[in-house]
Design a protein around this motif. Structure first.
Motif, PDB file in Angstrom:
ATOM      1  N   ALA A 538      32.486  43.531  34.958  1.00 17.31           N
ATOM      2  CA  ALA A 538      33.134  42.722  35.975  1.00 17.31           C
ATOM      3  C   ALA A 538      34.479  42.249  35.447  1.00 17.31           C
ATOM      4  CB  ALA A 538      32.265  41.524  36.352  1.00 17.31           C
ATOM      5  N   VAL A 539      35.427  42.093  36.365  1.00 20.00           N
ATOM      6  CA  VAL A 539      36.772  41.623  36.034  1.00 20.00           C
ATOM      7  C   VAL A 539      37.146  40.514  36.991  1.00 20.00           C
ATOM      8  CG1 VAL A 539      39.218  42.228  35.948  1.00 20.00           C
ATOM      9  CG2 VAL A 539      37.523  43.834  35.088  1.00 20.00           C
ATOM     10  N   ARG A 540      37.763  39.461  36.461  1.00 18.36           N
ATOM     11  CA  ARG A 540      38.220  38.354  37.296  1.00 18.36           C
ATOM     12  C   ARG A 540      39.738  38.317  37.322  1.00 18.36           C
ATOM     13  NH1 ARG A 540      36.880  32.976  34.728  1.00 18.36           N
ATOM     14  NH2 ARG A 540      38.874  33.352  33.676  1.00 18.36           N
ATOM     15  N   ASN A 575      32.448  41.154  31.711  1.00 16.44           N
ATOM     16  CA  ASN A 575      31.401  41.867  30.969  1.00 16.44           C
ATOM     17  C   ASN A 575      31.590  43.359  31.160  1.00 16.44           C
ATOM     18  OD1 ASN A 575      29.337  43.046  33.032  1.00 16.44           O
ATOM     19  ND2 ASN A 575      29.630  40.933  33.732  1.00 16.44           N
ATOM     20  N   LEU A 576      30.986  44.127  30.262  1.00 22.41           N
ATOM     21  CA  LEU A 576      31.067  45.596  30.288  1.00 22.41           C
ATOM     22  C   LEU A 576      29.678  46.208  30.165  1.00 22.41           C
ATOM     23  CD1 LEU A 576      34.208  46.239  28.053  1.00 22.41           C
ATOM     24  CD2 LEU A 576      34.018  46.632  30.508  1.00 22.41           C
ATOM     25  N   ALA A 581      33.263  46.421  24.301  1.00 23.96           N
ATOM     26  CA  ALA A 581      34.629  46.934  24.291  1.00 23.96           C
ATOM     27  C   ALA A 581      34.625  48.421  24.584  1.00 23.96           C
ATOM     28  CB  ALA A 581      35.310  46.660  22.947  1.00 23.96           C
ATOM     29  N   LEU A 582      35.678  48.874  25.258  1.00 24.65           N
ATOM     30  CA  LEU A 582      35.928  50.293  25.479  1.00 24.65           C
ATOM     31  C   LEU A 582      37.322  50.603  24.965  1.00 24.65           C
ATOM     32  CD1 LEU A 582      34.641  50.756  29.156  1.00 24.65           C
ATOM     33  CD2 LEU A 582      33.467  51.449  27.061  1.00 24.65           C
ATOM     34  N   LYS A 601      38.150  44.812  26.591  1.00 26.26           N
ATOM     35  CA  LYS A 601      37.251  43.978  25.791  1.00 26.26           C
ATOM     36  C   LYS A 601      36.841  42.744  26.573  1.00 26.26           C
ATOM     37  CE  LYS A 601      36.954  41.776  21.221  1.00 26.26           C
ATOM     38  NZ  LYS A 601      37.682  41.466  19.966  1.00 26.26           N
ATOM     39  N   VAL A 602      35.590  42.405  26.471  1.00 23.15           N
ATOM     40  CA  VAL A 602      35.073  41.211  27.147  1.00 23.15           C
ATOM     41  C   VAL A 602      35.837  39.979  26.653  1.00 23.15           C
ATOM     42  CG1 VAL A 602      33.058  39.737  27.459  1.00 23.15           C
ATOM     43  CG2 VAL A 602      32.796  42.222  27.496  1.00 23.15           C
ATOM     44  N   GLY A 603      36.287  39.179  27.611  1.00 25.26           N
ATOM     45  CA  GLY A 603      37.035  37.971  27.285  1.00 25.26           C
ATOM     46  C   GLY A 603      38.526  38.163  27.215  1.00 25.26           C
TER      47      GLY A 603
END
Length: 822
Positions: A538-540, A575-576, A581-582, A601-603
């Motif tokens: 998810a992306v905000r 989150n991924l 991380a990708l 990367k998350v965060g």
């Protein structure tokens, strides 16, 4: 590319959740509504528009001369413990060939110069009566690219018809035909090193050798340790003709069942035919020993049918407007490609592939998809003061798994015109004041078809010395659980007008969360596959947009209007799925490691640049914090930060070096009119973003395998230690150093237009006329060392941010135009 700007009536951008909700999946990333001009009731009109202009390179980047490069290459080889490739006599007699200048259409002076000309024109007939209204137009555009060998041509015809069959029944149709041809022979967005194209290849090519040898044959590759293909030969000899023919049309009928009830049906089609002719003669590298070529042909058919029923009437203290309906959209595409090589002659180009002694199997493909939607919307308006909207869509897409094809997307919006309230009547500050609030969901299905199904590819097996074609599972693993990507968005805004409507302010705050992202993830080879499309993470996004318009002066014949808009967006990966991380690798050849450059990367925000932080250069006497000081702390080499403190520089020391998304961006426009004269000035600005100047990997890294930019003249030497350019060293590790990451902020004079309304005595029978002079990209203030900071060689993919991999240079343009209406 295929739209004539002279035929555009208006452009509206819809971004908030409620406004885009009715468009469903097509509005997942916002909606741009382009309305073309249509005929009006009244006297027939003829409109003629024509313009001519020229382009020049906006910025030049100098490179080393022939002797400079040879001396530099010797130094790089010596520092790497290798033999020097050039003798003193060769250096002393070396000529200089300016490949970047040869690659560009340039002039020695501005006077009487049209380095890269461009022209456009349109002719439109419009008019009609209440029974039938029409607009028929034709247009053309021709543009020579700033790089030799590149050009663009467009021809188009448009017909818009509207008719009232009766007081209750109306028909409308739009039809446009466009043909676009574009030559782009290896001139843009290639890679680095021996995969470079266009201006990037020209800046890397050996400056001491002519493009042709003494008998007139092209030098195929640069005679350096990085064998860059000859960009001049490619630009002038290659055929890379891209042709797009497009037929776009729609027909609609609208019938008033009762004064309050209306039914409308629209049928539209988008038919597109793409062709590519590519041919490399034997005189250039890609042509091999006997030439090589291929033809690609593609047909795309996109059909849409939308049927709606609308009902409006007074209800209680206000008016209600209801809409319901359904739509279906189908997509079909097929393509075929044929290849050949080693021809008896280059003269036949791609038109006799069968004469090649080396033929490759033909390739073809087909794809189909469909989306079916049910939609409903209710608007309730109380005296224009209180406005309520509810929208819902139920969308089904064939692109997802059998159990996840359908999803429901609701939205709601309210608006309150505060200025109409009784308690606001005695104030004089606000001319208008409205508060807006909306919340909603939209879905995204922008993925290739069949990702949920098992696919087969052709594989060749050898039996008895004979190759046998067979079918085998594709490299991408199917995902039967594939489902809609969903975005939930909240918007809060207000619109205010002050000082008797002379000052307008619009402020919006938004917050959106996109979940079940459709991303391709790599798989371990033990699975038998290489990747899989999944719904992960998810992306905000959240941000603000401010727009201010004003009438600064309005006196007699003088008017001055201004507008400014500023936007700021912040995104964050929430989150991924199972990963934290990708790693992403753009198209940069073999210079960077596969996992270098970008990280999701998350965060962290999207577009995070990932590499090695450099803290200056090692100097004589510095205390070395790494193992093996004699090889890892050599004076003149990059002083890389040992992030994890293990006294060794490894991939574990990489850090985020910056982000591709700007902190804020916007524009400022001013329009001044004085009598018949007008002046329009548009400034654009971006601040706080980082750009990976990948061209500097071979341009200012002092490696010496290919020609570099003049910044390496300031390289470190024992007598020149106050510099940030490392010493020449051919064996320097190929990494993404923080020195390649630059500030992409800029302030640009984007457009300046001077217009003059022609007096009646000059019109020769015309009703109105305007003469104008327009300049574009006239001035840029930036610290970016590449051609232009507004660049992304990877397109609009937000995961990559800004990266410059030999992008096509931005030009400075002047156009003189004339518009007449009869």
């Amino acid at each position: 590319m295929s739209i004539d700007v002279d035929g555009i009536e208006s452009i509206d951008v819809l971004k908030d959740a409620s406004a885009t909700a009715i468009y469903g999946a097509r509005g997942a990333n916002g909606v741009v509504l382009i309305t073309t001009r249509r005929g009006q009731t009244g006297r027939s009109r003829v409109t003629v528009e024509t313009s001519y202009g020229f382009q020049r390179i906006a910025k030049s980047i100098p490179v080393l001369t022939g002797p400079e490069f040879m001396q530099f290459a010797n130094e790089a080889a010596a520092n790497a413990g290798l033999s020097q490739p050039y003798t003193a006599a060769q250096i002393a007699s070396a000529p200089t060939y300016d490949y970047p200048s040869m690659m560009l259409r340039t002039c020695d002076t501005w006077r009487y110069c049209a380095a890269a000309p461009q022209a456009s024109g349109s002719l439109a007939f419009s008019g009609g009566n209440q029974g039938m209204r029409y607009l028929i137009s034709g247009n053309y555009a021709a543009q020579d690219g700033i790089e030799i060998g590149s050009d663009f041509r467009r021809h188009g015809v448009r017909i818009n018809l509207d008719g009232d069959v009766s007081d209750r029944f109306r028909l409308g149709t739009s039809l446009s035909f466009t043909r676009v041809t574009r030559n782009a022979p290896r001139v843009e967005n290639g890679s680095l090193g021996n995969s470079a194209n266009g201006i990037q290849a020209a800046m890397q090519f050996a400056p001491f050798v002519a493009p042709r040898d003494t008998v007139g044959n092209w030098i195929k590759t640069s005679p350096t340790t990085e064998p860059v293909p000859n960009p001049i030969a490619n630009a002038l000899e290659l055929t890379d003709l891209n042709t797009t023919t497009r037929l776009l049309g729609s027909v609609s009928g609208e019938y008033d069942v009762t004064p309050d009830l209306r039914v409308k049906s629209t049928l539209g089609g988008n038919f597109q035919f793409n062709k590519i002719h590519f041919f490399a003669p034997r005189t250039v590298l890609d042509g091999g020993v006997g030439g090589a070529g291929w033809i690609f042909s593609e047909e795309i058919r996109n059909l849409t049918n939308e049927n709606t029923l609308t009902y409006h009437r007074a209800l209680g203290p206000g008016n209600v407007h209801l809409l319901g309906g359904f739509s279906v959209q189908t997509f079909y595409g097929e393509n075929i490609r044929g290849d050949g090589a080693t021809f008896p002659t280059d003269e036949t180009n791609v038109f006799n592939l069968g004469s090649g002694s080396q033929l490759l199997p033909a390739a073809s493909g087909v794809g189909e998809s469909a989306i079916l939607s049910y939609l409903a919307r209710a608007n309730y308006n109380i005296d224009g003061k209180y406005l309520f909207t509810l929208t819902g869509r139920y969308d089904g897409s064939s692109r997802f798994g059998a159990n996840n094809k359908w999803a429901f997307f609701p939205s709601a919006a309210v608006a309150w015109r505060i200025s109409d309230e009784r308690f606001m009547r005695n104030q004089s500050l606000f001319s208008d004041l409205k508060l807006r609030l909306s919340y909603g969901q939209v879905g995204n299905q922008a993925v290739e078809s069949y990702q949920s199904l098992t696919q087969l590819n052709t594989q060749f097996y050898t039996a008895g010395g004979i190759e046998i074609p067979a079918l085998a599972p594709a490299a991408r693993k199917p995902n039967p659980d594939l489902r809609w990507e969903q975005q939930t968005q909240f918007n809060l805004g207000f619109d205010a007008e002050f000082l008797d409507h002379r000052l307008t302010v619009t402020l919006d705050h938004y917050r959106s969360t996109t979940k079940d992202l459709l991303l391709v993830v790599p798989l371990p080879s033990t699975t038998g596959f290489t990747s899989q499309l999944r719904n992960i993470g998810a992306v905000r996004n959240r941000g603000v947009e401010l727009s201010v318009s004003s009438i600064n002066m309005r006196r007699d014949r003088l008017t001055w209007r201004s507008s400014v808009n500023v936007s700021a967006n912040r995104n964050k990966v929430l989150n991924l799925g199972i990963d934290t991380a990708l790693f992403l690798a753009p198209r940069t050849g073999n210079f960077f490691a596969p996992n270098d450059i970008y990280i999701v990367k998350v965060g962290q925000p999207l577009g995070a640049i990932f590499g090695y932080a450099v803290n200056g250069l090692w100097q004589t006497g510095d205390q070395c914090y790494l193992k093996n000081p004699t090889s890892n702390c050599v004076p003149g080499e990059y002083k890389i930060v040992d992030t994890n403190g293990d006294s060794t520089i490894t991939a574990a020391d990489r850090v985020i070096l910056g982000y591709g998304e700007p902190k804020f961006y916007g524009g400022l426009s001013n329009t001044l009119t004085y009598g018949s004269l007008s002046l329009d000035v548009l400034l654009g600005f971006v601040s706080g973003n980082k750009v990976v100047n990948a061209g500097n990997a071979y341009g200012c890294a002092a490696i010496g395998q290919a020609n570099e930019r003049t910044c390496v003249r300031d390289r470190w030497t024992p007598s020149n230690t106050n510099t940030d350019v490392p010493r020449a060293n051919r064996s320097r590790p190929r990494r993404l150093y923080s020195t390649f990451v630059e500030d992409g902020s800029y302030l640009r004079l984007q457009t300046l237009t001077l217009g003059y309304q022609l007096p009646a005595r000059w019109l020769l029978g015309a009703e109105a006329g305007q003469l104008y002079l327009t300049g574009q990209n006239l001035w840029t203030l930036t610290g970016y060392s590449g051609f232009d900071p507004d660049v992304n060689s990877m397109g609009g993919d937000g995961r990559f941010g800004g990266i410059d991999i030999g992008a096509y240079p931005r030009t400075r343009t002047w156009n003189l135009g004339l518009s007449l209406t009869f």
